[in-house]
Write an enzyme that holds these catalytic residues in place. Structure first.
Site, PDB file in Angstrom:
ATOM      1  N   ARG A 172       0.820  -1.204   0.000  1.00  0.00           N
ATOM      2  CA  ARG A 172       0.000   0.000   0.000  1.00  0.00           C
ATOM      3  C   ARG A 172       0.857   1.258   0.000  1.00  0.00           C
ATOM      4  NH1 ARG A 172      -2.003   3.541  -0.964  1.00  0.00           N
ATOM      5  NH2 ARG A 172      -3.896   4.648  -0.421  1.00  0.00           N
ATOM      6  N   TYR A 173       1.952   1.202   0.760  1.00  0.00           N
ATOM      7  CA  TYR A 173       2.824   2.365   0.921  1.00  0.00           C
ATOM      8  C   TYR A 173       4.156   2.081   0.226  1.00  0.00           C
ATOM      9  CZ  TYR A 173      -0.552   3.271   4.658  1.00  0.00           C
ATOM     10  OH  TYR A 173      -1.703   3.479   5.366  1.00  0.00           O
ATOM     11  N   ARG A 217       7.226   0.041   2.410  1.00  0.00           N
ATOM     12  CA  ARG A 217       6.986  -1.085   3.301  1.00  0.00           C
ATOM     13  C   ARG A 217       5.857  -1.959   2.780  1.00  0.00           C
ATOM     14  NH1 ARG A 217       5.149   3.769   4.791  1.00  0.00           N
ATOM     15  NH2 ARG A 217       3.382   4.073   6.198  1.00  0.00           N
ATOM     16  N   CYS A 260      -5.089 -17.175  14.733  1.00  0.00           N
ATOM     17  CA  CYS A 260      -4.733 -16.412  15.932  1.00  0.00           C
ATOM     18  C   CYS A 260      -4.950 -17.303  17.141  1.00  0.00           C
ATOM     19  CB  CYS A 260      -5.603 -15.172  16.072  1.00  0.00           C
ATOM     20  SG  CYS A 260      -5.475 -14.041  14.675  1.00  0.00           S
ATOM     21  N   CYS A 273     -10.732 -11.842  17.829  1.00  0.00           N
ATOM     22  CA  CYS A 273     -11.368 -10.597  18.260  1.00  0.00           C
ATOM     23  C   CYS A 273     -12.534 -10.319  17.326  1.00  0.00           C
ATOM     24  CB  CYS A 273     -10.387  -9.435  18.167  1.00  0.00           C
ATOM     25  SG  CYS A 273      -8.745  -9.831  18.794  1.00  0.00           S
ATOM     26  N   CYS A 281     -12.212  -7.683  14.486  1.00  0.00           N
ATOM     27  CA  CYS A 281     -11.042  -7.806  13.605  1.00  0.00           C
ATOM     28  C   CYS A 281     -11.303  -7.207  12.224  1.00  0.00           C
ATOM     29  CB  CYS A 281     -10.671  -9.278  13.444  1.00  0.00           C
ATOM     30  SG  CYS A 281      -9.232  -9.518  12.375  1.00  0.00           S
ATOM     31  N   ARG A 323      -9.765  -7.902   9.557  1.00  0.00           N
ATOM     32  CA  ARG A 323      -9.635  -8.946   8.522  1.00  0.00           C
ATOM     33  C   ARG A 323     -10.536 -10.142   8.813  1.00  0.00           C
ATOM     34  NH1 ARG A 323      -3.632  -8.134   9.104  1.00  0.00           N
ATOM     35  NH2 ARG A 323      -3.467  -6.160   7.995  1.00  0.00           N
ATOM     36  N   ASP A 347     -12.133   0.006  12.395  1.00  0.00           N
ATOM     37  CA  ASP A 347     -12.441  -0.016  10.956  1.00  0.00           C
ATOM     38  C   ASP A 347     -13.886  -0.459  10.726  1.00  0.00           C
ATOM     39  OD1 ASP A 347      -9.846   0.755  10.191  1.00  0.00           O
ATOM     40  OD2 ASP A 347      -9.122  -1.303  10.448  1.00  0.00           O
ATOM     41  N   ASP A 359      -7.930   4.609   9.473  1.00  0.00           N
ATOM     42  CA  ASP A 359      -7.559   4.004   8.203  1.00  0.00           C
ATOM     43  C   ASP A 359      -8.737   4.269   7.275  1.00  0.00           C
ATOM     44  OD1 ASP A 359      -5.965   2.495   6.420  1.00  0.00           O
ATOM     45  OD2 ASP A 359      -5.284   1.258   8.089  1.00  0.00           O
ATOM     46  N   LYS A 364      -3.667   5.279   6.033  1.00  0.00           N
ATOM     47  CA  LYS A 364      -3.898   5.773   7.386  1.00  0.00           C
ATOM     48  C   LYS A 364      -3.734   7.281   7.432  1.00  0.00           C
ATOM     49  CE  LYS A 364      -2.076   1.648   9.724  1.00  0.00           C
ATOM     50  NZ  LYS A 364      -1.701   0.835   8.551  1.00  0.00           N
TER      51      LYS A 364
HETATM   52  C1  LIG Z   1      -0.928  -0.095   8.521  1.00  0.00           C
HETATM   53  C2  LIG Z   1      -0.231  -0.607   7.355  1.00  0.00           C
HETATM   54  C3  LIG Z   1       1.158  -0.496   7.248  1.00  0.00           C
HETATM   55  C4  LIG Z   1       2.012   0.141   8.326  1.00  0.00           C
HETATM   56  O1  LIG Z   1       1.778   1.504   8.457  1.00  0.00           O
HETATM   57  P1  LIG Z   1       2.663   2.353   9.499  1.00  0.00           P
HETATM   58  O2  LIG Z   1       2.021   3.689   9.475  1.00  0.00           O
HETATM   59  O3  LIG Z   1       4.062   2.341   8.987  1.00  0.00           O
HETATM   60  O4  LIG Z   1       2.568   1.684  10.823  1.00  0.00           O
HETATM   61  C5  LIG Z   1       1.753  -0.966   6.110  1.00  0.00           C
HETATM   62  N1  LIG Z   1       1.040  -1.536   5.115  1.00  0.00           N
HETATM   63  C6  LIG Z   1      -0.295  -1.640   5.182  1.00  0.00           C
HETATM   64  C7  LIG Z   1      -1.025  -2.253   4.046  1.00  0.00           C
HETATM   65  C8  LIG Z   1      -0.971  -1.188   6.308  1.00  0.00           C
HETATM   66  O5  LIG Z   1      -2.308  -1.319   6.385  1.00  0.00           O
HETATM   67  S1  SF4 Z   2      -7.378  -8.372  15.640  1.00  0.00           S
HETATM   68 FE1  SF4 Z   2      -7.744 -10.037  14.149  1.00  0.00          FE
HETATM   69  S2  SF4 Z   2      -5.684 -10.646  13.496  1.00  0.00           S
HETATM   70 FE2  SF4 Z   2      -5.454  -9.485  15.394  1.00  0.00          FE
HETATM   71  S3  SF4 Z   2      -5.478 -11.047  17.022  1.00  0.00           S
HETATM   72 FE3  SF4 Z   2      -7.562 -10.288  16.815  1.00  0.00          FE
HETATM   73  S4  SF4 Z   2      -8.513 -11.746  15.393  1.00  0.00           S
HETATM   74 FE4  SF4 Z   2      -6.314 -12.003  15.191  1.00  0.00          FE
END
Ligand SMILES: *Cc1c(COP(=O)(O)O)cnc(C)c1O
Ligand code: SF4
Length: 360
Positions: free
Chosen positions: A105-106, A109, A118, A122, A125, A127, A285, A322, A329
């Site tokens: 995305r960025y 990184r 997990c 949660c 979550c 995802r 989210d 986000d 973000k």
């Molecule tokens: C949150 C996230 C990151 C990390 O973002 P930071 O601001 O560096 O903590 C990197 N990639 C993705 C896809 C993310 O959602």
């Molecule tokens: S937030 Fe989602 S990925 Fe993170 S520990 Fe909880 S269930 Fe697992």
């Protein structure tokens, strides 16, 4: 140490004995109607599973249906109410998935999802479309992800996430870290994990020595409430930090769980004291079934305003939204500007006093 204790302190035992069924859960606590209903709906459809480690269960007040830990991991009826604004993939991660399980995305990184599993799940979550349900990433996917990273030297950091990456066994983690470290352009390796909350005994001496071999390694923990921090957790964080592994924490702001400045101040102070400095506080989210967790954005900012200045800056994370749809973000801060003209802006300090700062 008797044998029961040594089992308890074994993270694999914690996973094997995690609660995954309604009937077992019912032997530990009396469920509320909304929990019964949530579990019933969940049992009839595919979705984020029920799973709670004995360690996490032991931190709950089992007599309190509003216990802040319980609300995070036991489904309630409202989780399954349809909503127009909620999304399957709130952060548009699938659109930015460049090879399977690698999200780019960025510019500098990447996010590498190494498992969908997990230790506990949660309900909020982000995802939850995938976590705990697979498909579980395979070795061949990893090869493709590594090739992608290798070809792009502008990528400086790999964020290993999931699911919880520290559920991989030591052997797989060692192999993963070695192959990332074999890419010379990678500077930082970061783990996103909730294992310090759900099964802190995972931080074994062996794991620490693996992480140490592949420095610089950052661990991003995930604590939402001070009650999540057990004595074993404190020891695990100390073990990491004493061995030179940085620990930072992310939290999610959750309605009726931690949406009061006094709770967050206690949590953040405690984390800073333990040397797991607060990094991010996330606005929840808009994933499916998270309405019951979401704090109105204006209220979130009011909570941040209450923290600002009243507690040490070391304890204050950045508040992050986000942007739904995958636009990245953004960091929001309570606005201290109360007025402006050509010559001055008027700024309000944390205790309410307003004064002018000259513009030239
Ligand atoms: C949150 C996230 C990151 C990390 O973002 P930071 O601001 O560096 O903590 C990197 N990639 C993705 C896809 C993310 O959602
Ligand atoms: S937030 Fe989602 S990925 Fe993170 S520990 Fe909880 S269930 Fe697992």
């Amino acid at each position: 140490m008797n044998s029961e204790e040594s089992c308890w302190n074994d993270w694999v035992w914690q996973l094997r004995h995690a609660i995954r069924s309604i009937n077992v859960l019912k032997t530990t606590m009396s469920l509320s109607d909304t929990e019964e209903e949530g579990l019933r709906v969940l049992s009839e459809k595919a979705g984020l599973p029920l799973q709670i480690t004995p360690h996490f269960l032991s931190l709950m007040d089992l007599t309190n249906p509003h216990d802040p830990l319980r609300l995070q991991v036991i489904p309630r009826a409202a989780e399954f109410e349809p909503s127009q604004i909620e999304r399957r993939d709130p952060l548009g991660e699938e659109d930015h998935e460049v090879v399977p399980h690698l999200v780019h995305r960025y510019p500098d990184r990447v996010l590498l999802l190494v498992t969908d599993r997990c230790a506990s799940y949660c309900r909020f979550c982000t995802r939850k479309r995938w976590v705990g349900q697979g498909p579980t990433p395979k070795l061949e996917h990893l090869e493709k992800a590594l090739a992608y990273i290798r070809e792009r030297p502008e990528i400086k950091e790999v964020i290993i996430s999931g699911g919880d990456p520290l559920l991989l066994n030591d052997e797989r983690l060692e192999a993963l870290l070695s192959s990332i470290r074999a890419i010379s352009s990678i500077e930082i390796i970061r783990f996103d994990t909730r294992i310090l909350t759900f099964a802190p005994m995972r931080i074994t001496n062996e794991l620490v020595s693996i992480l140490k071999r592949h420095q610089p390694v950052y661990i991003i923990s995930h604590f939402n409430h001070p009650q999540e921090i057990a004595a074993a957790t404190e020891k695990a964080i100390a073990k990491l930090v004493d061995n030179g592994i940085m620990v930072l924490n992310q939290s999610v702001l959750l309605k009726n769980i931690n949406d009061r400045a006094v709770i967050l101040a206690t949590l953040f102070r405690k984390l800073t004291y333990l040397r797991a400095r607060p990094y991010y506080l996330h606005q929840c989210d808009v994933a499916f079934g998270t309405k019951m967790f979401r704090v109105p954005l204006e209220k979130s900012l009011a909570i941040m305003k209450e923290l600002q200045g009243n507690v040490s800056g070391l304890n204050i994370p950045r508040f992050i939204v986000d942007i739904p749809g995958g636009f990245g973000k953004v960091s929001l801060v309570p606005d201290p500007i109360v007025a402006r003209n050509e010559k001055f802006i008027s700024l309000q300090g944390f205790d309410g006093e307003v004064a002018e700062y000259p513009l030239d």
